[in-house]
Design an enzyme around this catalytic site. Structure first.
Site, PDB file in Angstrom:
ATOM      1  N   HIS A  99      -1.014   1.964  -5.076  1.00 27.63           N
ATOM      2  CA  HIS A  99      -2.298   1.275  -4.842  1.00 27.63           C
ATOM      3  C   HIS A  99      -3.034   1.761  -3.599  1.00 27.63           C
ATOM      4  O   HIS A  99      -4.168   1.353  -3.358  1.00 27.63           O
ATOM      5  CB  HIS A  99      -2.107  -0.250  -4.845  1.00 27.63           C
ATOM      6  CG  HIS A  99      -1.480  -0.835  -3.629  1.00 27.63           C
ATOM      7  ND1 HIS A  99      -2.219  -1.519  -2.682  1.00 27.63           N
ATOM      8  CD2 HIS A  99      -0.202  -0.875  -3.202  1.00 27.63           C
ATOM      9  CE1 HIS A  99      -1.404  -1.956  -1.727  1.00 27.63           C
ATOM     10  NE2 HIS A  99      -0.179  -1.577  -2.025  1.00 27.63           N
TER      11      HIS A  99
ATOM     12  N   CYS B 206      -1.478  -7.326   5.881  1.00 24.03           N
ATOM     13  CA  CYS B 206      -0.374  -8.245   5.592  1.00 24.03           C
ATOM     14  C   CYS B 206      -0.122  -9.203   6.743  1.00 24.03           C
ATOM     15  O   CYS B 206       0.511 -10.220   6.564  1.00 24.03           O
ATOM     16  CB  CYS B 206       0.893  -7.466   5.245  1.00 24.03           C
ATOM     17  SG  CYS B 206       0.928  -5.817   5.886  1.00 24.03           S
TER      18      CYS B 206
ATOM     19  N   GLN C 190       0.514   5.987   3.850  1.00 22.14           N
ATOM     20  CA  GLN C 190      -0.888   6.091   4.279  1.00 22.14           C
ATOM     21  C   GLN C 190      -1.340   7.537   4.467  1.00 22.14           C
ATOM     22  O   GLN C 190      -2.479   7.782   4.856  1.00 22.14           O
ATOM     23  CB  GLN C 190      -1.101   5.318   5.587  1.00 22.14           C
ATOM     24  CG  GLN C 190      -0.965   3.813   5.432  1.00 22.14           C
ATOM     25  CD  GLN C 190      -2.115   3.177   4.654  1.00 22.14           C
ATOM     26  OE1 GLN C 190      -3.151   3.814   4.377  1.00 22.14           O
ATOM     27  NE2 GLN C 190      -1.949   1.913   4.306  1.00 22.14           N
TER      28      GLN C 190
ATOM     29  N   GLY D 192       5.444   0.918  -2.278  1.00 23.42           N
ATOM     30  CA  GLY D 192       5.856   1.483  -0.992  1.00 23.42           C
ATOM     31  C   GLY D 192       6.983   0.692  -0.353  1.00 23.42           C
ATOM     32  O   GLY D 192       7.916   1.268   0.217  1.00 23.42           O
ATOM     33  N   THR D 193       6.921  -0.620  -0.433  1.00 30.46           N
ATOM     34  CA  THR D 193       7.953  -1.456   0.198  1.00 30.46           C
ATOM     35  C   THR D 193       9.309  -1.172  -0.424  1.00 30.46           C
ATOM     36  O   THR D 193      10.312  -0.991   0.283  1.00 30.46           O
ATOM     37  CB  THR D 193       7.589  -2.949   0.035  1.00 30.46           C
ATOM     38  OG1 THR D 193       6.329  -3.183   0.680  1.00 30.46           O
ATOM     39  CG2 THR D 193       8.649  -3.852   0.644  1.00 30.46           C
TER      40      THR D 193
ATOM     41  N   SER E 151       2.898   5.037  -2.269  1.00 26.45           N
ATOM     42  CA  SER E 151       2.548   3.804  -2.982  1.00 26.45           C
ATOM     43  C   SER E 151       1.318   4.038  -3.843  1.00 26.45           C
ATOM     44  O   SER E 151       0.317   4.597  -3.360  1.00 26.45           O
ATOM     45  CB  SER E 151       2.252   2.711  -1.959  1.00 26.45           C
ATOM     46  OG  SER E 151       1.691   1.587  -2.592  1.00 26.45           O
TER      47      SER E 151
ATOM     48  N   THR F 159      13.686  -1.177 -16.557  1.00 32.83           N
ATOM     49  CA  THR F 159      12.765  -0.532 -17.497  1.00 32.83           C
ATOM     50  C   THR F 159      11.535  -0.030 -16.751  1.00 32.83           C
ATOM     51  O   THR F 159      10.937  -0.762 -15.964  1.00 32.83           O
ATOM     52  CB  THR F 159      12.358  -1.540 -18.598  1.00 32.83           C
ATOM     53  OG1 THR F 159      13.548  -1.963 -19.243  1.00 32.83           O
ATOM     54  CG2 THR F 159      11.401  -0.921 -19.600  1.00 32.83           C
TER      55      THR F 159
ATOM     56  N   ASN G 178      -0.818   2.946   9.385  1.00 32.67           N
ATOM     57  CA  ASN G 178      -1.751   2.213   8.530  1.00 32.67           C
ATOM     58  C   ASN G 178      -2.912   1.590   9.306  1.00 32.67           C
ATOM     59  O   ASN G 178      -3.983   1.385   8.757  1.00 32.67           O
ATOM     60  CB  ASN G 178      -1.019   1.119   7.746  1.00 32.67           C
ATOM     61  CG  ASN G 178      -0.005   0.376   8.562  1.00 32.67           C
ATOM     62  OD1 ASN G 178       0.917   0.972   9.121  1.00 32.67           O
ATOM     63  ND2 ASN G 178      -0.162  -0.933   8.646  1.00 32.67           N
TER      64      ASN G 178
HETATM   65  C1  LIG Z   1       2.526   2.570   5.985  1.00 32.73           C
HETATM   66  C2  LIG Z   1       2.849   1.631   4.872  1.00 32.73           C
HETATM   67  N1  LIG Z   1       4.087   1.589   4.385  1.00 32.73           N
HETATM   68  C3  LIG Z   1       4.436   0.770   3.375  1.00 32.73           C
HETATM   69  C4  LIG Z   1       3.518  -0.082   2.795  1.00 32.73           C
HETATM   70  C5  LIG Z   1       3.937  -0.969   1.668  1.00 32.73           C
HETATM   71  O1  LIG Z   1       3.461  -0.486   0.432  1.00 32.73           O
HETATM   72  P1  LIG Z   1       3.308  -1.459  -0.830  1.00 32.73           P
HETATM   73  O2  LIG Z   1       2.109  -2.315  -0.563  1.00 32.73           O
HETATM   74  O3  LIG Z   1       3.107  -0.537  -1.995  1.00 32.73           O
HETATM   75  O4  LIG Z   1       4.547  -2.248  -0.942  1.00 32.73           O
HETATM   76  C6  LIG Z   1       2.195  -0.085   3.286  1.00 32.73           C
HETATM   77  C7  LIG Z   1       1.204  -1.024   2.730  1.00 32.73           C
HETATM   78  O5  LIG Z   1       0.325  -1.473   3.440  1.00 32.73           O
HETATM   79  C8  LIG Z   1       1.861   0.795   4.337  1.00 32.73           C
HETATM   80  O6  LIG Z   1       0.618   0.855   4.825  1.00 32.73           O
END
Ligand SMILES: Cc1ncc(COP(=O)(O)O)c(C=O)c1O
Length: 389
Positions: A197, A322, A175, A71-72, A195, A233, A147
């Site tokens: 996970h 986080c 989310q 996601g990041t 994302s 890759t 989130n």
């Molecule tokens: C709303 C939101 N965006 C982005 C992310 C980041 O995703 P990733 O952990 O896959 O980098 C998160 C992860 O907590 C999230 O909750």
């Protein structure tokens, strides 16, 4: 000791079916999808099947999906890939740090950013977005579901505003995916991040939807992978897993599986509200994703509650995972107007597909007992009781 996990917004367990789908790509089918031989072509076919499943989940065509490391990266690619120094971006104060910190960096690079506020339910007002538009506005980036609270944003209206103003619209859907329907055309977005996970696939894989025709500058330089939008890759096992998770999520939104999670979450929330003093649900009254409940327990430190519950076998979170360990109250709850003490008294309970009724019973018993014990020790709570009695 029994352990129950109610922190699925931090991460979800990989589903057994997802693990089984990815296993061969770790062992026998280890080809590089860029190779022209048999091993390579097996890998390529698997990537394209996964792309199809992810596209189906988001209501787009498969050429509009770019796989990323999560996601990041998807959020960063959307923002830095569409904006140049000097451009203006509109986002909200409650975004994930993957968006907020990317916007901070954009300002350092000479861009400008407007961060619109939210109301006391945690909702962005589309009129604020409209009012923030400038001639230099290039991008609007607003999350679909928060989130911490699970609150859903009025994205269709914001999508219309973006279209009228002819600016890019990015949605952080991390989310929301697998919890509510996502249809990129109904949202009117050009870019949308998910994302792996958070949807029962492993960590380290994600995807960005990029509307056909959207000029996106790659942020990694290397090979011409992902139609030159993301070099490197491909993470074949991760991508295969994300594809399988997307397929299961697509089914789950239609076969009642999401409703089961919603019923468990509602029972958890209602029982706490009905049987505990001085509690409330942050964002209640706004539309929310069905798995999340952010609850304040006045006169208790949320972090102390998280630790005490953990010692008894229940994993929950105080605010965003986080930033846990940080002493600052959550930026999301503060933006909703919660006083700092109430924001710090809040914990997030987030359910997943793997949770069952017994998990909820266990969590309810532990929360009730632990909240009562912590409040007995709390001079603030005792004083309150003394005043009211
Ligand atoms: C709303 C939101 N965006 C982005 C992310 C980041 O995703 P990733 O952990 O896959 O980098 C998160 C992860 O907590 C999230 O909750």
């Amino acid at each position: 000791m029994q352990r129950v996990y109610l922190d699925n917004n931090a991460t979800t367990p990989v589903l057994p079916e997802v693990f089984e789908a990815m296993r061969p790509y770790l062992l026998e089918q280890y080809g590089n999808a860029s190779s022209i031989h048999h091993h390579g072509q097996e890998a390529r076919a698997a990537v394209e099947r996964a792309r199809d499943s992810v596209a189906r989940l988001l209501g787009c065509s498969q050429s509009e999906i770019v796989f990323t490391s999560g996601g990041t990266e998807a959020d960063n690619l959307a923002i830095f890939g569409s904006v140049s120094p000097g451009d203006h971006v509109i986002t909200s104060v409650i975004e994930h740090h993957a968006v907020l910190h990317a916007c901070d960096r954009l300002e350092e690079l000479g861009g400008s950013v407007t961060r619109v506020p939210v109301d006391d339910l945690g909702r962005v007002n589309p009129d604020d977005v409209r009012r923030a538009l400038r001639p230099a506005t290039k991008l609007i980036s607003i999350m679909m579901a928060n989130n911490e609270t699970g609150v859903l944003q009025p994205l269709e209206e914001i999508g219309r505003i973006a279209a009228e103003a002819d600016v890019f619209f990015h949605v952080d859907g991390v989310q929301a995916a697998a919890k509510v329907n996502i249809d990129v055309n109904a949202l009117g977005c050009d870019l949308l991040s998910i994302s792996g996970h958070k949807v029962h696939a492993p960590k380290g894989v994600g995807a960005l939807y990029v509307r056909k025709g959207t000029a996106l500058r790659p942020q990694l330089y290397g090979g011409s992978h992902e139609r030159s939008r993301r070099a490197g890759t491909e993470n074949i096992p991760g991508i295969v897993a994300l594809g399988k998770a997307a397929e299961i999520a697509f089914g789950g939104l239609r076969n009642g599986s999401v409703q089961k999670v919603a019923a468990l979450r509602d029972r958890l929330e209602q029982t706490i509200l009905n049987h505990t003093d001085a509690v409330g649900v942050n964002g209640a009254g706004a539309p929310r994703v069905p798995n999340t409940s952010n609850i304040y327990f006045d006169a208790i430190e949320g972090e102390a509650l998280v630790v005490a519950l953990d010692l008894k076998g229940l994993s929950v979170s105080g605010g965003a995972a986080c930033s846990s360990g940080a002493t600052e109250p959550s930026h999301v709850l503060t933006a909703m107007g919660l006083p700092p003490a109430r924001a710090r008294a809040s914990v997030r309970l987030s359910l997943g597909k793997q949770n069952n009724a017994a998990d909820i019973d266990y969590a309810l018993a532990l929360i009730s007992e632990t909240v009562a014990r912590l409040r007995e020790l709390s001079p603030v709570y005792n004083r309150k009781q003394a005043v009211s009695s």
